[in-house]
Write a protein that holds these residues in place. Structure first.
Motif, PDB file in Angstrom:
ATOM      1  N   ARG A   1     105.620  12.140  83.432  1.00 23.88           N
ATOM      2  CA  ARG A   1     106.346  12.360  82.117  1.00 23.88           C
ATOM      3  C   ARG A   1     105.596  11.947  80.888  1.00 23.88           C
ATOM      4  NH1 ARG A   1     111.583  13.909  80.751  1.00 23.88           N
ATOM      5  NH2 ARG A   1     112.186  13.781  82.662  1.00 23.88           N
TER       6      ARG A   1
ATOM      7  N   TRP B   1     111.590  18.802  86.286  1.00 22.95           N
ATOM      8  CA  TRP B   1     111.001  19.013  84.827  1.00 22.95           C
ATOM      9  C   TRP B   1     109.714  20.013  85.085  1.00 22.95           C
ATOM     10  CZ3 TRP B   1     106.499  17.444  82.964  1.00 22.95           C
ATOM     11  CH2 TRP B   1     105.988  15.965  83.227  1.00 22.95           C
TER      12      TRP B   1
ATOM     13  N   ASN C   1     109.248  10.602  87.071  1.00 22.63           N
ATOM     14  CA  ASN C   1     108.661   9.678  85.790  1.00 22.63           C
ATOM     15  C   ASN C   1     107.030   9.424  85.681  1.00 22.63           C
ATOM     16  OD1 ASN C   1     110.787   9.084  84.396  1.00 22.63           O
ATOM     17  ND2 ASN C   1     111.477   7.437  85.657  1.00 22.63           N
TER      18      ASN C   1
ATOM     19  N   LYS D   1     110.234  16.830  90.484  1.00 21.42           N
ATOM     20  CA  LYS D   1     110.100  16.258  89.290  1.00 21.42           C
ATOM     21  C   LYS D   1     111.293  16.521  88.443  1.00 21.42           C
ATOM     22  CE  LYS D   1     106.507  17.465  86.929  1.00 21.42           C
ATOM     23  NZ  LYS D   1     105.362  18.470  86.826  1.00 21.42           N
TER      24      LYS D   1
END
Ligand code: FRU
Length: 541
Positions: free
Chosen positions: A8, A306, A5, A304
């Motif tokens: 992000r 991503w 997070n 992560k």
């Protein structure tokens, strides 16, 4: 430690997890914006590439539906790579994309919506007559990809270009078609440049000489110029020229003021690649979408879960001087602006720093107009610096004092400034003129050693010698800093990974001046930004 997070983004588009790269086939169709993008459904690194599909009515909030194009046939069994969309007569969308065949050759395919009355255009079919362009007659089968939005000539024929190279000769191979099905290669490329390498993701479109209105890709004639852009695999940067398209000769010729190589103009002097524009017939504007890659380590990407974001869509038009384009975040993004802070008429003396209070500095939109004095005392500019603004920003960082500048913003700053990203200007004197440099310097952005922290830079066609004024806008979104100098004349995107984002301590935002000459803040406005919604209704597993 890295979690899912802290880095992000909250209002830049990306799906909940996994790897994304290039925006593909963006279009506005029957009131809905479609964004397809290169996506790995299986992880946070590049691979297994398909076309994922997101919808929006405002370019701010998105709904991800099932993927549009994925390997099913021999002509795309090893991957569905980048491409574009074109709206054919009768309001029928078509996609042109690169498929990777069983021999790992790159081929070009077409796809059409299965059901035109489905407003989401959810399902796409790929006719069996694919591929429609094959790497034959001397085309390098591993360097033949990314077909552009097609345009129609005055002879009623469609045209598209495909990015390619032969040895180091970058090429935009031109194809023509009467029916979008049978495509014939033209006798020479639309454009080519020596010693440059592979041209990925070409983009070719008309712009009006006057005004901000966008044009449908097929428009040509008086009052129109063309922009030709490539993503240069060799440098991983994009370059564009402004020029003229001679339809009857099948050639694009850059203007003499447009340098056609590695030192040429860029949409963005930072982390921005594989971009693509489309014509938004609703608001009559041309919109630019681009991919910004992570610049942390691959291990961190995997942790992560991503990697990759889409930058905020930018409206794009030709500058008044006709020599470059101007870009500005689409106005819709302003709907996310929340609480506002304002400052004006403040002086920044040498070495001073002013905190912008009352704004959530990890997720903000900042607009500031500076006014410099003592321009005549600007340091002399060495002509050899012109070819490499990034090097200049690396040598003259935010903490290196000058005469006029560095001044600008420190964003994503930790309490004691052990971490900050500096976005700033520096003005030099060259003969009787001034040269303005803009930097987005990530050198001090993070205490984490494994992160890539470049000091990006570009020159700005500023009006500073007229009235001393220059403006800056920064869209700050956790690990994203998208900056627009002089109302979008020079843009720089940085990705930064400060530790402060994963702590409970406050993130800071400052205006600063490390130059000898006083700089005035004419006005500064900063807004908290709300989250954009990304609803994931894709059913792909
Ligand atoms: C650019 C690119 C394209 C290719 C796609 C594959 O980032 O390499 O040339 O089509 O990505 O994902």
């Amino acid at each position: 430690s890295i979690t899912n997070n802290q880095y992000r983004p909250s209002y830049h588009f990306r799906p909940p997890k996994n790897w994304i790269n290039d925006p593909n086939g963006p279009m506005f169709y029957n009131g809905i914006y479609h964004l397809f993008y290169q996506y790995n459904p299986k992880g946070a690194v590049w691979g297994n590439i398909i076309w994922a599909h997101a919808l929006s009515i405002d370019l701010v909030n998105w709904k991800i539906i099932e993927p549009a194009i994925y390997p099913t046939k021999s002509f795309d069994i090893n991957g569905c790579w980048s491409g574009s969309s074109t709206i054919l007569p009768g309001n029928k969308p078509a996609i042109l994309y690169t498929g990777i065949d069983p021999h790992n050759r790159q081929v070009q395919n077409v796809a059409f919506p299965t059901n035109l009355s489905d407003p989401y255009l959810t399902k796409w079919y790929k006719p069996d007559y694919n591929p429609v362009m094959a790497p034959i007659d001397g085309i390098n089968a591993s360097s033949f990809r990314d077909p552009t939005t097609a345009w129609m000539g005055s002879d009623g024929q469609w045209r598209t270009v495909v990015g390619s190279k032969i040895h180091l000769l970058g090429k935009a191979i031109l194809y023509k078609s009467k029916d979008f099905v049978k495509w014939k290669r033209a006798s020479h490329p639309l454009h080519s440049v020596h010693n440059i390498g592979m041209w990925e993701c070409p983009d070719f479109f008309p712009v009006l000489l006057k005004g901000r209105r966008g044009l449908d890709t097929s428009v040509n004639g008086a009052g129109v110029k063309h922009v030709f852009k490539v993503s240069l695999d060799m440098t991983r940067y994009e370059y564009y020229t402004v020029g003229k398209y001679y339809e009857h000769k099948d050639r694009y010729v850059p203007d003499r003021t447009s340098v056609d190589q590695k030192t040429g103009l860029r949409y963005d002097y930072g982390n921005f690649y594989a971009s693509k524009t489309f014509y938004d017939g609703g608001k009559k504007r041309r919109i630019l979408c681009g991919w910004s890659n992570e610049s942390d380590s691959q291990t961190d990407d995997i942790a992560k879960g991503w990697a990759g974001i889409q930058t905020i869509p930018r409206r794009l038009w030709l500058a008044k001087n006709g020599r470059q384009v101007v870009q500005w975040p689409v106005e819709e993004i302003e709907s996310l602006r929340g609480k506002r802070t304002k400052m004006k008429g403040l002086k920044l003396k040498q070495g001073s720093r002013l905190e912008v209070k009352g704004v959530k500095a990890s997720q903000a939109d900042v607009e500031v107009v500076f006014k410099v004095s003592g321009l005549e005392r600007a340091e002399p500019f060495d002509h050899s610096w012109l070819s490499d603004p990034e090097k200049l920003c690396t040598q003259k960082r935010a903490d290196v004092p000058g005469n006029v500048g560095p001044f600008g913003l420190l964003v994503l700053a930790s309490n004691n400034l052990t971490e900050y990203t500096a976005v700033f200007f520096r003005v030099f004197k060259y003969r009787s003129r001034y040269v303005t440099l803009m930097c987005s310097d990530a050198t001090r952005s993070s205490l984490r050693p494994e992160v890539y922290k470049p000091a990006f830079g570009g020159f700005v066609d500023s009006q500073i010698q007229k009235n001393g004024k220059i403006s800056l806008r920064c869209l700050i979104d956790h690990s994203v800093v998208e900056s627009f100098g002089e109302n979008g004349r020079t843009c720089i995107t940085s990705r930064v990974y400060p530790i402060v984002l994963s702590t409970k301590s406050k993130v800071g935002l400052y205006a600063f001046n490390h130059g000898l000459e006083t700089v005035k803040i004419i006005k500064l406005k900063a807004w908290d930004m709300k989250n954009g919604n990304v609803l994931d209704e894709s059913s792909y597993v």
